[in-house]
Each structure stands twice: as structure tokens, then as C-alpha cells.
Write a protein that holds these residues in place. Structure first.
Motif, PDB file in Angstrom:
ATOM      1  N   PHE A 141      15.932 -11.659 -43.158  1.00  0.00           N
ATOM      2  CA  PHE A 141      15.165 -11.505 -44.103  1.00  0.00           C
ATOM      3  C   PHE A 141      13.842  -9.559 -44.211  1.00  0.00           C
ATOM      4  N   GLN A 179      17.374  -7.283 -43.991  1.00  0.00           N
ATOM      5  CA  GLN A 179      17.549  -6.930 -44.885  1.00  0.00           C
ATOM      6  C   GLN A 179      16.839  -6.080 -45.586  1.00  0.00           C
ATOM      7  N   HIS A 180      15.555  -6.440 -45.534  1.00  0.00           N
ATOM      8  CA  HIS A 180      14.370  -6.286 -46.315  1.00  0.00           C
ATOM      9  C   HIS A 180      13.636  -4.538 -45.375  1.00  0.00           C
ATOM     10  N   ALA A 200       8.406  -3.421 -43.134  1.00  0.00           N
ATOM     11  CA  ALA A 200       8.730  -4.822 -43.479  1.00  0.00           C
ATOM     12  C   ALA A 200       8.557  -5.361 -42.808  1.00  0.00           C
ATOM     13  N   ASP A 211       5.280  -7.170 -44.964  1.00  0.00           N
ATOM     14  CA  ASP A 211       5.759  -7.646 -45.721  1.00  0.00           C
ATOM     15  C   ASP A 211       5.644  -9.032 -45.516  1.00  0.00           C
ATOM     16  N   TYR A 212       7.137  -8.870 -44.378  1.00  0.00           N
ATOM     17  CA  TYR A 212       7.307 -10.663 -43.956  1.00  0.00           C
ATOM     18  C   TYR A 212       5.698 -10.869 -43.739  1.00  0.00           C
TER      19      TYR A 212
END
Length: 864
Positions: free
Chosen positions: A826, A829-830, A846, A849-850
Motif C-alpha cells: 500500500f 503504491q501510494h 504516504a 495516509d497509511y
């Protein structure tokens, strides 16, 4: 208590039952249907409709204006049945169900049998029957024996035995024990409402002592945060709010928080719950008068009565009879639902249609509280406050005011000098005699000026408009000097001890006559009828002695009514209170409970799934000093609490609703725990306890958020009835119209949208990311929940170690290899997507957001 004759509604109980056939009986089967649909018009009131009284079979046979209502042995020939079958009765389309109509037909065809001979006469109202007294919630609490079970090895406490005794006939057993990390997170969220830190998890996992689990429970119960968590539960049922409600203005209650703080302290100190209840109902009757120079105990006793001041109160702005009665009505509703598990408010206008609670019961209960809630001599909210000022505070304040007055006199003299100079300067601009006329007009009091003087001042506003507030327009230097003197006066007065107040309920002094409570016809306060003496709900009284209260206790400075009521409730003989309390405590541990309507134990509620266990817990609770902490230990030490939340295939098939507790019930966290946990994992939680609430306001989008940046626990946020905080409301925090016996637990799309788009969630997801990015090295990671410091131990901002640490903070466990791989995928890719969009600081975004995705997950939002 003084003796008084048994009410007529109890007389029927003294008649023995007869052996009867297995067919329908009036008392057991038909009378409940009539209570729901018919008796309000045909028996409950002094005047019965059509002269037809349906309270006794004998009076039905006699009939009313249309003749005999029933014919024993012939349903079709009974006028009552014909009217019911054809839908003419009950009126207004309230038709009986097909099952009820069939039951009535069977009863009549079988001879209209009764369970016992009917009394020769009954008084007004609906009489109690033995069948109603045998309803489970009204029977005396008797400790049942602990049952024997086959799988005795899994019995840690008697609780387990009661539950296994229900499971084993269904070939069910407890689920395997949950792993230690899951148990630890469960205990932390349950008892203090905050997740454990990775260090606390590691310490527990490495503790091999047999009593490690019990030690964790004791440590959490000793934490001051325990009172914050479990105090919130009680504040729900008390209807706690920091505003008055009753209007759109919703004015703030500046001192309500004193009651909230008292609740937290009392629960944290494990105040025996009988005392906890008694002080809230009658603390002022225990606190010695006068309420001045009070000891800490007196202050606490008075503060506790804030429980009776939580109902919405609009009498500060609309102090009429309707508003006053609404305050009393809402207060009795809170008392009924929180302590009696009964919708007593349904009996305000007429006898309860489902439960054996009469309108007379309701007004007897009201009479207990009317000496303090006197609707004739009503006190609005500000007049009910009690000052905490002591004599030494008054003396100090007076001394400081005397000092200030010296400066005030100096300031006033200067103002008079400056104003005189300004006036003279303006008058000098005019020639005599106009100058003298203007001076005389200015010096004349405004209400004594002639028309000519008013005209002169209007034509010369530089004179007419001259007052101290505009002195700066005439002499800026003089105005600045006065301002400086004002500041000096304010600085002196600021040294006065701050006066604080309690929001309490008290009764007037001895010289005030006690009010007479009257029953309101149809609940209309404009139609008072007969006087009513204070007392309890008849069905909750022992059959041999109706519970009554003296009008006035000569040993007290107050009437003593509320104190007598509180002592009866907590005497151990009351059939309802302890059952209600243990049922509610179980609810907060498991997310579900034996009676799924915790504020309604009557016919409008649900039947208990485990009545024997409720009674055993209620008796155990009382026998062990009404100690809430002791009850926590008992419940959390049991196998049922420590089992896994994963249901076996057999449990899924035989106990799909988990009524037998064949696995631990997964349930969503309360709104406050979700918010507090977000702050906790971000390391930004302000753990300051007590004091005034953090105010709320509307943001640019109209959502209600907290004012400022101070992120205290949610229990300390201001509770405005008209301004519920958006994040908490979306996760079902109650809006306190009256109170909340059980929170809803919805699952709706707006919750996900809130977690995705809320400024609060995004802000503290970034803080969460900053915390894990700057995590300490393993050797530095000892310490408390918010002790992280140091520099990153990795070469890139986002790596497996960072993601794993975030996982531990959010879920109190290590990720599996598969979970870590998905996390890595994740983030990678993000990160590529963010880099392609040329987002500033893509690695930091990133990671943020994780962290937000962890907060949004079910594992974070639910207890397993």
C-alpha cells in the motif's frame, strides 16, 4: 416509616388462588390485554365510560349502559366480544391483534374463568394481581444456587457456571481463550478507554506469573483514567449536559462540570454504589446546614445532587407553570429510567397500559421531590446555586475591594476634573447668554429638562453628547489616564478569590411550608385533583407492608422524603435497583446484556436471557458492599470475558445471536473512545483531569468542533444539547434531550466519510505519522504511553520497522508477515502516486495516509 392503610390496589393480593384448568384465565391472560387497550376508559379513572367496568369479571357480567358485556361460555353472545371482533372497540382504529381476539374468544367460551375468587369490592384505579407481582423484575432478589456443569474445568467464577448451564444442553461450550495481546487491549479499552502502548503490551506478554491477568486488572482499576471511562457511562444515564436546553438559545450551565468531576472521582475511589445513589438523590439532606464554610464531605454531598439538576431547564427565560412542570417531568423520567428500569413517565396521564404502575404511583413519586421542585415557589437555575465562598474568602474580598475603592475615588475625581475641563472648553466657544443656557441644560438631569433645554442640546451636540464614554474625542490624554486607572483598579480586584458555585438541588429552610402534591387529571397541571402523599411504586413494595414516606422528618432540617426514598432503594430489599445496575455494568463490558433494554425492565422492554445470573450478580453486588471495582474483577476474571471473539461453526449455527455467550461479543467502541484513541496513538492527548469543559464551536463548514488546540479527553468536552460535536455524534454519542439508557450502535456510510475527510482525523493522522517516524530505538522505548522521543532509527522515512510500529500503536499487536506485506504494498503504491502528482513531502504524506487507514479500520474501531 409510619404505617398507613394498604391501598385498595393491594387488597386483591391477599386472596388465595384456586386450582383451575389449563385454559385462559382472566388475571393471567385477559387482564393484560385489557390493561393495554381498555382499562384507561373502563376502570382506571373515577368515571368509567358507558358505566362499564372491566376490572372484574363480575362487573362485566353486570355490564353497563348497553347491558351485560360478557356471557360466560358464549363468546359470540357476548356484547364485548362482538364489539372487539367487529373493530368497534377499542375506538380510533386501535384494533386488538388476531391472537388477542382469539384468546378472548377462548376465554369466554371456556366460562370466563378467574384464577381466584374476586374481592367483594376494590378501590379506585387498577388493582394489582398476584400474576403482576410474579413478573420477574418485581419479585424479591433471592440468590440462586450456582448450577453444576459438565465442563467444570472452564469454570473460573460462578458466572461461568451459570452461562455453561445454558450452553451445555445446546452442545455448546466457551470459545478458546483469546491471546494475551487481545486480552490486554480489551482490558485497557474496557477499563480506562485508551489502548495500551507497545511497551505495555511487551511487558504483559513477557510476564509469566499466574496472576499476571489479575494484576493488570488491578492496575487499571487503580488508574485515575478508570474514573473518566466509567464515569462517562453514568453521565449518560444521568443525562449530563453543560447547557440548559429547552430552547434554541440553549444557554450554558457554567458550573455543571462540578457534578461531572464528582462522578469521576466517586467512581475512581470506588464509592459504594448505595452511597453513590443516596448522595445523588439526597446529598443535601445529609449535608449539615447552613451551606457555608463547608467541609469537603459537605461539598461532595451537595455536588452529588447535580444528578437531579441535569434535566433541561428553560425556566431562566420562560418561568411559567408549563416550563416548571416540564423540568419535574423530565427529572422523574431520568430517575425512572436510570434507577428503576421503568417508564414511570407513561403513568403521568393514566395508569400504565402495560405495567402495574398506576397514575397514583407516579404522583406519589413526584411528591417525594416536590419539596425541592416546588412549582408554586419555583427557583430558576441561578437561584438554586450554592456558593463555595468561605468566610475568609469574603473577608479577603472585602479588604481588596476597600483597597480598590481608594483607587476608584481617585479615578472618579480625575474623571470629574477632566469632564469639567472638557465641558468648559466647549462652553467657551459660545457667547453669553447661550453659554449659560447650555451649561444649565447640561447640568439638569435628563428626566427634568424642559423642551427648550432638550432642543438646545440637540442643536449643539458637542455639548449634548458629551459624556465620559466619548472623552477621548475631547481630550485623548485625559482618556488614556482614566484607562490606566481602570487597569490599576482591575488589577487590584483580580486578587479577589474567585467565587465558584455548585449546581445543586436543595429544599428551602424550615420556615417554608411543604407543598401539597396533587394528582393531575389526565396529567394536565391545570386540572389538579386529590392530594397525594409521598411513596413508592406499589408493585415494588413488599406484599405485607406498602412502602410509604412521612410527609416531614422531624429529625432533619429538610422534609427527609428523598433520603427515605434513597435508603429504601438501596436497602437490599428493593427488587429493581440492583438488577438494573448489574445489567448495565454487564452491558458496558460485553456490548450486550441480559435485558437488552437496560432502562426498561417492564413489558415494553425485553425479557432477560439469564434471569438467574442477573439475580446472582445483583445479590453478589450488594453482599460485597456495592463495590463496582469488585464486580469488575469478578466479571473480567471469568472465562466468558477471556474467551476469543471467534465463534465456532457449532456456535454460529446454534447461537448465531450469541445470546448464550459462546464467544466474546465483538462490539464497536464508544464515540469518545474512538476520538481519545486517535489522540492517544498520535501522542497528542492532553491528560489533564477535571475542571471547566473545553468549549465547542462551529467551523467553516458548520460542523461542531472544539475551540482551540487543547485536545483533552472527550469526557471533558462541552456537552451542548443543540451543538453535538460532529465526530462524536457520527459515532452515536447521545444528544441529551433527557438521558441515554443505552447508546445506539449504527453502521452508516457517514462514519467512513467522517474518518476519511474530518479535519480532526487528518490532523492527528499526520501527528500519528510524525510519532512513528520519530520513534525511539528499542532500548529507548521504555516508559509511558506518551514518552516517545529521539531520532529515527531508519534511513528512509517509511520502512517495515516504521509500519510495524504504527501497527503496534494502533492495534496493540505485531502485524503478521502477510499484514506487513500488504502494508508495504500500500505504502509503495501510494508513494509512487504521490510522487507522480508532485505532492510536497510524498513520503511523509504516504505515511500519514497509511496511519489514517489504520485508524479507519474495523480493528481500531471495534473491541474483539
Amino acid at each position: 416509616m409510619p404505617s398507613q392503610p394498604l391501598p385498595a390496589i393491594l387488597i386483591v393480593l391477599s386472596i388465595p388462588a384456586l386450582a383451575v384448568a389449563d385454559g385462559p384465565l382472566f388475571e393471567r391472560d385477559i387482564r393484560p390485554v385489557f390493561r393495554e387497550h381498555c382499562l384507561d376508559c373502563h376502570g382506571a379513572q373515577e368515571t368509567v365510560e358507558a358505566n362499564l367496568d372491566l376490572r372484574l369479571v363480575r362487573s362485566m357480567r353486570k355490564g353497563g349502559d348497553s347491558g351485560p358485556a360478557v356471557v360466560a361460555g358464549n363468546a359470540d353472545g357476548s356484547l364485548l366480544f362482538q364489539r372487539v371482533r367487529d373493530g368497534e372497540m377499542p375506538p380510533n382504529g386501535h384494533r386488538l391483534s388476531d391472537e388477542q381476539i382469539t384468546l378472548l374468544s377462548r376465554w369466554l367460551d371456556n366460562g370466563a374463568e378467574t384464577a381466584r375468587p374476586e374481592p367483594a369490592s376494590i378501590g379506585p384505579g387498577i388493582p394489582l394481581t398476584e400474576e403482576e407481582r410474579q413478573y420477574w423484575a418485581y419479585r424479591p432478589i433471592v440468590r440462586p444456587p450456582v448450577p453444576g456443569v459438565v465442563d467444570s474445568e472452564r469454570v473460573r467464577t460462578p458466572i461461568d457456571a451459570f452461562l455453561l448451564a445454558r450452553m451445555e444442553p445446546a452442545n455448546l461450550a466457551f470459545a478458546p481463550e483469546a491471546d494475551k495481546a487481545t486480552l490486554l487491549r480489551r482490558a485497557y479499552l474496557d477499563l480506562i478507554g485508551l489502548p495500551p502502548s507497545p511497551e505495555q503490551v511487551e511487558q504483559f506478554l513477557s510476564d509469566g506469573d499466574d496472576d499476571a491477568w489479575e494484576s493488570i486488572i488491578d492496575r487499571l482499576l487503580a488508574s485515575p483514567q478508570y474514573g473518566e471511562r466509567w464515569g462517562r457511562h453514568w453521565l449518560d444515564v444521568a443525562g449530563y449536559a453543560d447547557s440548559e436546553g429547552a430552547s434554541n438559545d440553549d444557554p450554558v450551565r457554567p458550573w455543571a462540570y462540578k457534578y461531572r468531576d464528582w462522578v469521576i472521582r466517586a467512581i475512581d475511589n470506588d464509592m459504594p454504589f448505595d452511597q453513590f445513589i443516596t448522595w445523588q438523590l439526597a446529598g443535601d439532606e445529609l449535608a449539615e446546614r447552613p451551606y457555608k464554610n463547608m467541609s469537603p464531605r459537605q461539598i461532595d454531598q451537595l455536588t452529588a445532587t447535580g444528578f437531579l439538576r441535569m434535566a433541561a431547564d428553560g425556566t431562566a427565560s420562560k418561568n411559567d407553570e408549563e416550563a416548571r412542570n416540564q423540568v419535574v417531568t423530565d427529572t422523574l423520567k431520568i430517575i425512572g429510567s436510570s434507577l428503576l428500569g421503568a417508564s414511570v413517565h407513561c403513568a403521568q396521564c393514566h395508569d400504565h397500559r402495560y405495567d402495574p404502575i398506576s397514575q397514583l404511583d407516579y404522583f406519589r413519586l413526584r411528591a417525594i421531590f416536590e419539596p425541592a421542585f416546588d412549582c408554586v415557589n419555583w427557583l430558576p437555575p441561578t437561584a438554586r446555586r450554592v456558593s463555595l465562598y468561605r468566610d475568609e474568602d469574603i473577608a479577603k474580598s472585602q479588604a481588596i475591594e476597600e483597597e480598590a475603592q481608594v483607587k476608584v475615588q481617585e479615578r472618579n475625581a480625575k474623571q470629574e476634573e477632566y469632564m469639567g475641563a472638557a465641558l468648559q472648553k466647549e462652553l467657551d466657544k459660545f457667547a453669553t447668554p447661550l453659554r449659560e443656557q447650555l451649561a444649565q441644560a447640561y447640568a439638569t438631569a435628563s428626566d427634568q429638562r424642559t423642551d427648550e433645554q432638550n432642543r438646545l442640546l440637540e442643536e449643539h451636540p458637542n455639548i449634548g453628547k458629551l459624556h465620559p464614554g466619548v472623552l477621548y474625542q475631547y481630550n485623548q490624554e485625559a482618556a488614556d489616564k482614566l484607562k490606566k486607572l481602570d487597569e490599576e483598579i482591575a488589577a487590584i480586584r483580580s486578587k479577589k478569590p474567585a467565587e465558584e458555585f455548585l449546581r445543586v438541588l436543595t429544599e428551602p429552610g424550615e420556615a417554608t411550608a411543604l407543598p401539597v402534591t396533587k394528582l393531575f387529571y389526565r396529567g394536565d397541571f391545570r386540572q389538579p385533583r386529590q392530594a397525594v402523599r409521598p411513596g413508592g411504586i406499589a408493585v415494588a413494595s413488599p406484599t405485607e407492608s406498602f412502602f410509604s414516606i412521612a410527609d416531614n422528618d422531624p429529625s432533619l432540617a429538610t422534609s427527609g422524603r428523598r433520603l427515605a426514598f434513597a435508603r429504601w432503594l438501596t436497602s437490599g430489599r428493593h427488587p429493581i435497583l440492583a438488577r438494573v445496575l448489574v445489567n448495565r455494568i454487564w452491558l458496558h463490558h460485553f456490548g450486550r446484556t441480559f435485558v437488552s433494554t437496560p432502562d426498561e425492565f417492564g413489558k415494553l422492554g425485553t425479557s432477560p436471557t439469564h434471569p438467574e445470573l442477573i439475580d446472582w450478580l445483583a445479590d453478589e453486588f450488594m453482599a460485597n458492599g456495592w463495590s463496582l471495582k469488585r464486580l469488575h474483577r469478578l466479571i473480567m476474571s471469568s472465562t466468558v470475558y477471556r474467551q476469543s471473539s471467534l465463534a465456532s461453526e457449532r456456535a454460529q449455527a446454534s447461537d448465531a445471536a450469541n445470546e448464550l455467550y459462546s464467544h466474546f461479543p465483538t462490539h464497536r467502541l464508544d464515540a469518545e473512545i474512538i476520538r481519545d484513541s486517535i489522540l492517544c496513538v498520535s501522542g497528542r492527548l492532553d491528560d489533564t483531569m477535571y475542571g471547566p469543559p473545553v468549549a465547542v464551536t462551529a467551523d467553516d463548514t458548520g460542523q461542531i468542533v472544539i475551540e482551540g488546540d487543547r485536545q483533552r479527553r472527550s469526557v471533558y468536552l462541552q456537552v451542548r444539547r443543540t451543538q453535538p460535536i460532529a465526530l462524536l455524534q457520527s459515532f452515536d454519542a447521545p444528544v441529551m434531550e433527557t438521558n441515554c439508557g443505552k447508546r445506539e450502535c449504527s453502521t452508516v456510510a457517514t462514519q467512513s466519510l467522517m474518518l476519511m475527510n474530518s479535519q480532526f482525523v487528518m490532523q492527528f493522522s499526520r501527528a500519528f505519522a510524525d510519532r512513528v517516524a520519530a520513534r525511539p530505538a528499542p532500548s529507548e522505548a521504555a516508559g509511558g504511553r506518551n514518552s516517545d522521543s529521539g531520532t529515527p532509527t531508519h534511513t528512509t522515512l517509511v520502512d517495515d520497522t516504521v509500519m510495524s510500529y504504527a501497527w503496534q500503536l494502533a492495534y496493540a499487536r505485531q502485524p503478521t508477515e502477510a499484514e506487513l506485506a500488504r502494508s508495504r504494498n500500500f505504502v509503495q503504491q501510494h508513494l509512487r502516486l504521490l510522487q507522480a502528482k508532485q505532492v510536497e513531502s510524498p513520503e511523509q504524506q504516504a505515511l500519514s495516509d497509511y496511519c489514517q487507514s489504520l485508524i479507519m479500520s474495523n480493528e481500531f474501531l471495534y473491541m474483539h
